[in-house]
Design an enzyme around this catalytic site. Structure first.
Site, mmCIF file in Angstrom:
data_model
loop_
_atom_site.group_PDB
_atom_site.id
_atom_site.type_symbol
_atom_site.label_atom_id
_atom_site.label_comp_id
_atom_site.label_asym_id
_atom_site.label_seq_id
_atom_site.Cartn_x
_atom_site.Cartn_y
_atom_site.Cartn_z
ATOM 1 C CB CYS A 59 47.259 37.254 -5.359
ATOM 2 S SG CYS A 59 45.668 37.800 -4.783
ATOM 3 C CD GLU B 196 47.181 38.588 -1.367
ATOM 4 O OE1 GLU B 196 48.094 38.090 -2.053
ATOM 5 O OE2 GLU B 196 46.201 39.197 -1.845
ATOM 6 N N GLY C 48 58.276 43.278 -2.634
ATOM 7 C CA GLY C 48 57.759 44.505 -2.026
ATOM 8 C C GLY C 48 57.260 44.280 -0.615
ATOM 9 N N GLY D 84 50.710 42.737 -2.950
ATOM 10 C CA GLY D 84 51.633 42.900 -4.062
ATOM 11 C C GLY D 84 52.666 41.793 -4.101
ATOM 12 C CB SER D 85 55.956 41.661 -5.720
ATOM 13 O OG SER D 85 56.695 42.685 -5.070
ATOM 14 C CD GLU E 101 52.876 35.086 -7.851
ATOM 15 O OE1 GLU E 101 53.532 35.632 -6.951
ATOM 16 O OE2 GLU E 101 51.721 35.414 -8.155
#
Lengths: 494, 494
Positions: free
Chosen positions: A293, A256, A236, A232-233, A383
């Protein structure tokens, strides 16, 4: 078929009172199922069951675990069209994507099953070369897996983290992603069925619902949880990483997270294959509304007339594509906010901004900036999750190399280059590999093959531990640790 | 020959004004050399040099790195008696130990050199099975190594952490241990000589002095440091771990920390081999004044007349041994404090306490307590670094198993058992392995073989990451990460 309840091991429980619903981007309304958040005591019960299950499950042979994984694959297949239907309702993604992701999920399960069957001695490492010592890999303990918003199947309930942890011998508690809790429950039911028919202990798998962070935090802080998998982000992943490291007993978190997946384009490529790569990159950046991603977010090249022509091709190709819908309002809001931040930078110019008034529209955007601006403004390195691309015009090869050398950690780096130019790019390639988890030649970053050769991870902030991969059979090593046996009497029987 | 200065890469620097001296336990006075603490700017210079060196050193072939390691071994040998002399002056350890530790240090260097020579393809993993993908291991970047108080050679300047990091392709900055800074400087000079003759880049190795935590903290917080190796106390290791994880870019810390190294003794062993094992355990616990991370600190057995007899043997054997000196006042004070805390627990009784009035005397101590007390009092689970042992009398096998299952993470666990009893102990063994990094049968925990089969680490608090070992050639994997190459053009040349 969807109850909205939690699988606390084999028990379907919903004693809580807080409920939430998932949203259909296509129908622009909430879906009809009520999901009941797991209560604190249901969470604790799931962990206690996982701990008890661990003591049994860790003794199952690789072949037994392989059979369990195969049964999960079969049960997911048996969900049939219903799964695809719910997946589409909860994600707004097209049927082709839903089917492709299911195929990938089944492949992951079956490739891990095959891996265990073919490598049942893999847990015994360095077959003893001395009389006295031998070494084995054993599972860490119960693992918490966080479902990913952008992969309702392949990186969620029975996705890569779950499969690799189960293969390792670790029970799994899934914190289901609230955006696709229905898809999650269907898959969880399949896993539970498979566990029952494989005779696995109660607690080997649980699936818990929660609309916010409460359940996830409680799980990661629980003393009987021994590792965490997250996709995720950055925000997070880092939050979970911090919580796990502040525990009395810190535990490994493999998160990741974000990546801009830079693409470096060579002089010759720009000159000879401009239109071809413009099309490929546009396809890669808009695929699934850029919610991968590995979606490309950064192009680096030396300024030239060819680069200008390439930029025009990019814009033209993008204008010809239809916008897609993003997965949900939270993700779209985050996209809009980040995009606005980028547009507010004085040194960026807009090449394309397919802004619409549709709430969930992906609104693909291409900006351009100079190498110097990029070097001096770290905000431009961030990002923007979605279909968003910045082209960085470098004044020369040296500036390009400097930018590559100072990139943040990335999941992927791509070089579009002619074979004849390889010599000129050797210095850049050498340093590029130190900033990425995967280095791609003449390809696009999207599309992550499930194999032993794959590495999906990379230096922070691409992941929290660059020494491991999230995809492919090597991802099992995140959940295993060595034990050395000294002077063992008789045969190793554990 | 000892200048008291810092090796900032190839430069011997001492611009600072803060000085400290090492202490001779045998002579009970400070040694004559003044060590100059590295200044903030010397620390930064060492890191900048390490970063520049990284870009060169990472390109050296495994064979070139192997040659470097072999040269280090040769240069350390050339230090001759001087090294042994200074080692003894700074540690108070006997000559036999000094020589044995030097032998071990040379073995580590040469076994890593041989490993690199024999496995120069080890960095290429999973030779490609698909056309498109291959995978290689690359070094993380500059590593900070903290010298260990209790191993002036084998776990300090050119010890296990340094050697494995250099083998991996990572430059090393050693934060020299202030208790043996002279030994450290001699070894550092040998490493520098070897680096020069091997033509290694300036900054591949630095050695910095500091009497307190300042330099260590500055190093771990520096953006260009990419990993940390530490051997020492739980408090120290955890502090570094926390600092590293709070960085904007967290980095891996491998800290090998405390352990009580429990020994479980079976009924038959107590009945048949009581005197033999009492002697072995006493030897193991008093060796080097108990200042080994694998020193036995806990004995677990079911209560019986044989256990009482064994305890008497232990006490008797211990009384016949001479006390040794501890390494320094800080370590002795910590021992005394922890020991007093243990003695203050109402449920412990003293079997032996060789208290003396000598400041640095090791004062070996054996306590006894019941299984119930041990279960109910977590303080009794703590490590007392030094010659200190608690015997836990369990009321039955079930209580023994419960204690083993709930032990803190340990570097080692030992089972003294008769082959005929293995069936009865299978449940205990199965759960014991999940609490330890190394499971020993009919041996003592001290003595860590340097080999590929070794695992020196374990669940927290034995180490900060149980997935890696600090000893043996597998320790190289702490400093390496995978990169995947997709669709590489031509031969891999990096």
């Amino acid at each position: 078929m969807i109850t909205g309840k939690n699988y606390v091991g084999y028990n379907l429980m919903g004693t809580g009172t807080t409920k939430f619903r998932t949203f259909s981007p296509l129908l622009n309304k909430f879906n009809s199922w009520d999901f009941i958040e797991a209560t604190d005591s249901e969470v604790n019960l799931a962990v206690d069951k996982a701990w008890d299950a661990f003591k049994q499950y860790r003794k199952r042979t690789p072949a037994e675990r392989a059979m369990f994984l195969e049964l999960i694959a079969t049960e997911i297949e048996l969900l049939g069209d219903k799964l695809i239907e719910v997946y589409m309702l909860e994600s707004g993604l097209p049927e082709s994507r839903a089917i492709a992701e299911r195929t990938r999920t089944l492949l992951q399960l079956r490739s891990f099953a095959a891996y265990l069957e073919e490598n049942d001695s893999m847990f015994f490492i360095h077959p003893k070369s001395t009389e006295l010592l031998s070494k084995k890999l054993i599972p860490l303990g119960p693992v918490v897996v966080f479902g990913a918003s952008n992969f309702p199947l392949a990186y969620s309930t029975a996705g890569g983290d779950t499969v690799s942890a189960l293969a390792a011998g670790c029970p799994v508690i899934v914190k289901s992603h609230p955006m696709h809790a229905g898809t999650g429950e269907l898959v969880a039911a399949a896993v539970i069925k498979a566990a029952l028919s494989a005779g696995m202990p109660d607690g080997v798998f649980s699936n818990l619902n929660c609309g916010d962070h409460r359940v996830g935090i409680q799980l990661v802080q629980h003393n009987s949880i021994k590792a965490v998998g997250f996709t995720g982000s950055l925000k997070g992943g880092r939050a979970l990483f911090d919580i796990a490291n502040r525990r009395p007993e810190p535990i490994p978190v493999f998160a990741e997270m974000g990546s801009t997946n830079p693409i470096v384009i060579s002089e010759k490529t720009l000159n000879k294959k401009s239109a071809y790569w413009a099309e490929k990159i546009v396809e890669s950046m808009i695929q699934s509304a850029g919610q991968f991603c590995t979606s490309p977010g950064l192009i680096l090249a030396v300024d030239s007339a060819d680069l200008t022509a390439f930029s025009e091709f990019l814009t033209e190709k993008l204008e010809n594509k239809n916008n897609e819908l993003m997965l949900g309002q939270v993700i779209k809001d985050s996209f809009s906010e980040q995009k606005a931040m980028m547009l507010a930078q004085k040194t960026t110019s807009v090449l394309s901004d397919k802004f619409t008034n549709n709430t969930l529209d992906s609104e693909p955007t291409i900006l351009m900036t100079s190498g110097e601006s990029f070097i001096n403004n770290k905000l431009l390195h961030e990002e923007v999750f979605g279909s968003f691309l910045i082209i960085v015009k470098c004044k020369n090869q040296l500036e390009l190399e400097k930018i590559v050398e100072n990139l943040d950690g990335q999941l992927t780096g791509t070089l579009l280059v002619d074979e004849l130019e390889m010599e000129n790019y050797s210095r850049l390639i050498e340093s590029f590999q130190y900033r990425v988890g995967r280095l791609i030649f003449n390809g696009v970053p999207t599309g992550v093959e499930v194999s032993q050769q794959m590495n999906h991870g990379g230096p922070y902030p691409a992941s929290t531990d660059s020494r491991f991969t999230a995809v492919g059979t090597d991802s099992i090593f995140r959940w295993l640790r060595p034990v050395c046996y000294q002077n063992w009497i008789g045969e190793l029987f554990l």
